[in-house]
Design an enzyme around this catalytic site. Structure first.
Site: not given
Ligand code: G6D
Length: 352
Positions: A80, A105, A179, A252, A313
């Site tokens: 982000r 993204h 991803h 996350d 990622e």
């Protein structure tokens, strides 16, 4: 070793082709020219049974309508960007706010949702694909014409390597990743809560309510974010740690590697005997445990549910352009953005 290709669909009057890279050791990797998207990775389990270990769809329409970046390359900038804007040399650039008020993204038309020019590679002990995309100046609000080349190579050691290179004619920002959502159980038989993760990381980035790093780096020792000695992902899914709760009961988060240079991440699942060894030159890995996958759809015949896959990622730190204490993701003309991540699969054969 061979490469098989087949028509997978159509997008903006262009053919979407699925290429399947096949090695001599029982592994194959299927991917699309759309978003360099990995649709399947087939590897053996401890008994030699070949099964799929990533989340993907069987038809192109589902990728357009449903995919939360399953298997795709993400860019120009992964993660982000706060308020969908950043400043470079006194000029403010406004990006697409595709997750209002922020940018996620690479925007609405990110690298995951464009057709890449694709060439097959057939080397002596590897087969692969070379993807190329020209992102014009101003695309999604980013400055500079950016030419990106990504190479997938599969060798006979059951290793898929991904190398990224990008060049610009004007100062810009770049942070690329893949991803894929991994699930080592095979054909999504189980979720990833019993997967074990191990990596050398002593700090992680605190997220705000908007899931953007606050800038604070938190010591992970004695928290569900301490994976130095390996532990089950479910420890973060069942945890009351405010950061696990904020992420939607899981992870996350960017986990910062302790040492600079090359680092490894080990993901394994006891029942199948599969292990994934990820090796990267990137400074962090965003660990995302699929906390929002639940919904009225199926993934290769399996009802979508949370924690069905885990993303690793490998990338630069998210929102780095707005965080002066994060390593820079600025790319200047005459420089080359370069990143490499390798995914090697192992299976404990019977009696070993
Ligand atoms: C959610 O917050 C997560 C992201 O990290 C992930 O990349 C995306 O879903 C697919 O927005």
């Amino acid at each position: 070793m061979k490469i098989i290709d087949k028509l997978f669909g159509h997008y903006n009057d262009e053919s979407v082709i699925e290429y399947t890279l096949v090695n001599d050791s029982g592994m194959s990797v299927s991917c699309l020219n759309y978003g360099c998207t990995i649709t399947k990775i087939l590897v053996p389990d401890r008994n030699g049974k070949i099964e799929n270990v990533v989340l993907g769809f069987e038809n192109f329409g589902d990728y357009l309508d449903l995919s939360p970046y399953f298997g795709s390359v993400v860019g120009r900038v992964a993660g982000r960007i706060k308020h969908a804007e950043f400043e470079l040399d006194g000029e403010v650039y406004r990006l697409t706010a595709n997750e209002v008020p922020n940018h996620l993204h690479g925007g609405k038309k990110g690298f995951n949702s464009v057709i890449w020019k694709t060439e097959c590679i057939e080397a002596e002990n590897a087969v692969g694909l070379k993807f190329f995309y020209h992102s014009p100046n101003g695309e999604e609000g980013y400055p500079g014409n950016l030419d990106t080349t990504i190479i997938y190579l599969l060798n006979n050691q059951n290793e898929l390597s991904i190398t990224y290179e990008a060049r610009t004619d004007q100062k810009t920002i770049v942070n690329l990743t893949n991803h894929s959502y991994f699930n080592l159980s095979g054909d999504l038989k189980r979720d990833c809560s019993e997967h074990i993760l191990q990596l050398e990381s002593e700090r992680f980035l605190e997220l705000g309510l908007d899931k953007i790093p606050t800038g604070k780096m938190i010591d992970s020792s004695n928290t569900p974010f301490d994976f130095k000695h390996g532990h089950l992902l479910k420890s973060g899914m069942k945890s009351s740690h405010p950061q696990n709760v904020l992420a939607g009961n899981g992870y996350d988060h960017p986990l910062l590697f302790t040492k600079k240079g090359e680092n490894t991440v080990v993901l394994s699942e006891k029942e199948s005997g599969r292990t994934l060894l990820v090796t990267t030159d990137q400074p962090c890995v965003v660990l995302y445990t699929g906390n929002h996958l639940e919904g009225p759809y199926s993934i290769s015949g399996v009802r979508a549910r949370n924690h069905l896959g885990v993303c690793l990622e490998t990338q630069g730190l998210p929102d780095a352009i707005n965080q002066p204490n994060f390593p820079s993701i600025v790319l200047n003309p005459k420089e080359v953005y370069s990143a490499t991540t390798k995914y090697r699969f192992f299976s404990n054969t019977i009696g070993v």
